[in-house]
Design an enzyme around this catalytic site. Structure first.
Site, PDB file in Angstrom:
ATOM      1  N   ARG A  18      11.291 -29.034  39.568  1.00 59.82           N
ATOM      2  CA  ARG A  18      11.929 -28.763  40.861  1.00 59.82           C
ATOM      3  C   ARG A  18      11.034 -29.134  42.047  1.00 59.82           C
ATOM      4  NH1 ARG A  18      14.113 -22.737  40.003  1.00 59.82           N
ATOM      5  NH2 ARG A  18      12.538 -22.751  38.354  1.00 59.82           N
ATOM      6  N   ASN A 173       9.420  -7.123  36.735  1.00 59.94           N
ATOM      7  CA  ASN A 173       8.311  -7.745  36.026  1.00 59.94           C
ATOM      8  C   ASN A 173       7.766  -8.937  36.813  1.00 59.94           C
ATOM      9  OD1 ASN A 173       6.528  -8.600  34.012  1.00 59.94           O
ATOM     10  ND2 ASN A 173       8.107  -9.855  33.029  1.00 59.94           N
ATOM     11  N   ASN A 230       8.262 -22.605  42.808  1.00 59.60           N
ATOM     12  CA  ASN A 230       9.047 -23.510  41.974  1.00 59.60           C
ATOM     13  C   ASN A 230       9.470 -24.785  42.684  1.00 59.60           C
ATOM     14  OD1 ASN A 230       9.324 -21.850  39.482  1.00 59.60           O
ATOM     15  ND2 ASN A 230      10.319 -20.436  40.899  1.00 59.60           N
TER      16      ASN A 230
END
Length: 455
Positions: A18, A173, A230
């Site tokens: 990406r 998380n 990302n």
């Protein structure tokens, strides 16, 4: 913590498609430093005694880059990407050396700080087998939830597997965790791949450790600490966060930033108290600034050392090797490269000084150039203490201007000038009365003739 050994495993094998780049994702920079190098710095600050980089895509490029920011790190290649636990086990050789603590981190989380990692290590020191780093995002949608029971971490549940009640949990998380070294390989080797993707997930060790009766806990880090990169948009967001942190640190340390949001620091910028930085200033890598300095607006600095009470800019460019001594001045539209400007010397405006020394108290007039390059080699210009270089002069290196030397304006100097000497390097002026009027009339007549011919 200093008595406990620690291996930091940094996972950096992802392709980062990406990012739309031929370069490995984790080598894209924040504040002039590859994002994975920021992670390395955090690990070292948290007490890492060993570093393991798990690489894959662009392995040779990664190894070459790692020699600069982590020369002592071991590198391990994850040939096939089969999940996070599989990636960690690529560093099996390092894990088996018997470290007290194992930190698992990601190369694309450049904003993680040492405090969050140290907090996880402290849980291991207190007896936990696994300490998972969690965070509370503004919107938890899409993140795995940390399911706690009685102060212990029972499971990490992916959102698609959460009940409606579990989806309301805001504690998520971050992916990073600390594992007690004595349990690490045993727990990792029990991770299976009976899931839709057929991959080995690191998060599974939470339930594996719990089933063995081991203590599993969570620690909380800020949302910024857990921010993963990302794409280029997220890279810019991380840059903005890093810059905001650094600006605040600088101001709290006694630096005045008149318009903080317009000043950009590099990862290694050092700047002393009582320095004033005006708007739109860029600090590239390798800048060290002492106290009481003024950096005027729209200046660009890199690889530069500036001593106390200097003045720079506006619109100045200091390139690598620029060394300004106390009370030196480099003014507007000046460029200095690989040169020393000694105490009290002034390079006021519209000047290029490269591969040179400007002696203490010397004055460099507007439009002066050190002609240091002949197309093949660089040569040095030495300007002595107290010298005066008149405006629009060219000093053709190699050349020396002696102490107290005086260069007449508009000179081209090709030979060295002794101390206290006056040098002219220009053609003698000749004035012809009435010639200006004659030329104007001739040029006007020629222009009129061309216009008539065109019609």
């Amino acid at each position: 913590m200093s008595q406990r050994s620690c291996l930091s495993i940094i996972l950096a094998a992802g392709e980062g498609t990406r990012m739309k780049s031929a370069m490995p994702k984790v080598l894209h920079a924040i504040a002039g430093l590859p994002m994975v190098a920021h992670v390395v710095k955090a690990a070292e600050a948290a007490g890492a005694t060993g570093l393991a980089l798990v690489i894959g895509h662009g392995a040779e490029e990664m190894r070459k880059a790692a020699q600069k920011f982590a020369p002592k790190a071991e590198t391990f290649v994850q040939e096939t990407r089969l999940g996070t636990a599989h990636a960690v086990l690529a560093a099996r050789e390092a894990i088996s050396k018997g470290y007290d603590d194992i930190l698992v981190m990601f190369g694309d989380t450049p904003l993680i700080d040492a405090g969050a990692l140290t907090a996880a290590r402290q849980k291991l020191a207190a007896g936990a087998a696994v300490a998972v780093i969690g965070f509370r995002p503004p919107n938890p949608t899409g993140y795995g939830r940390l399911i706690e029971e009685g102060g212990r971490l029972a499971a990490i549940r992916e959102e698609k597997d959460c009940s409606e009640a579990e989806k309301k949990i805001g504690f998520c998380n971050a992916g990073m965790m600390a594992v007690a070294g004595k349990h690490a390989l045993r727990l990792l080797d029990q991770v299976g791949n009976s899931n839709a993707k057929g991959e080995f997930y690191l998060t599974d060790i939470v339930e594996i450790a719990g089933a063995e009766g081991l203590d599993v806990v969570a620690t909380e880090a800020s949302f910024e600490n857990a921010l993963g990169i990302n794409n280029r948009a997220e890279l810019a967001e991380a840059e903005a966060i890093w810059q905001a942190r650094r600006r605040r640190e600088a101001m709290l340390a006694g630096v005045t930033l008149i318009a903080p949001e317009t000043v950009y620091f590099s990862h290694d910028t050092e700047i002393g108290a009582d320095t004033i930085v005006e708007p739109n200033v860029w600090f590239g890598p390798g800048v060290q600034i002492s106290t009481g300095v003024t950096i005027h607006a729209f200046s660009h600095l890199a690889g530069t050392t500036i001593a106390a009470n200097c003045e720079v800019g506006p619109f100045a460019r200091l390139r690598p090797g620029a060394d300004l001594r106390k009370k030196a001045k480099v003014g507007n539209f000046c460029e200095v490269k690989q040169a020393t400007v000694e105490e009290g010397a002034k390079v006021n405006h519209l000047t290029y000084i490269g591969d040179a020394r400007v002696g203490a108290g010397a004055n460099i007039g507007a439009g002066t150039i050190t002609c240091n390059y002949d197309g093949f080699s660089k040569f040095f210009t030495d300007i002595g203490e107290g010298a005066f270089i008149g405006s629009n002069s060219s000093l053709v290196a190699p050349v020396t201007i002696g102490k107290g030397g005086y260069i007449a304006s508009g000179s081209v100097i090709t030979e060295s000038v002794p101390d206290d000497a006056l040098a002219f390097g220009r053609a003698r002026q000749k004035t012809i009365p009435g010639k200006g009027k004659e030329l104007r009339e001739r040029f006007a007549s020629a222009a009129a003739a061309r216009k008539k011919a065109a019609e």
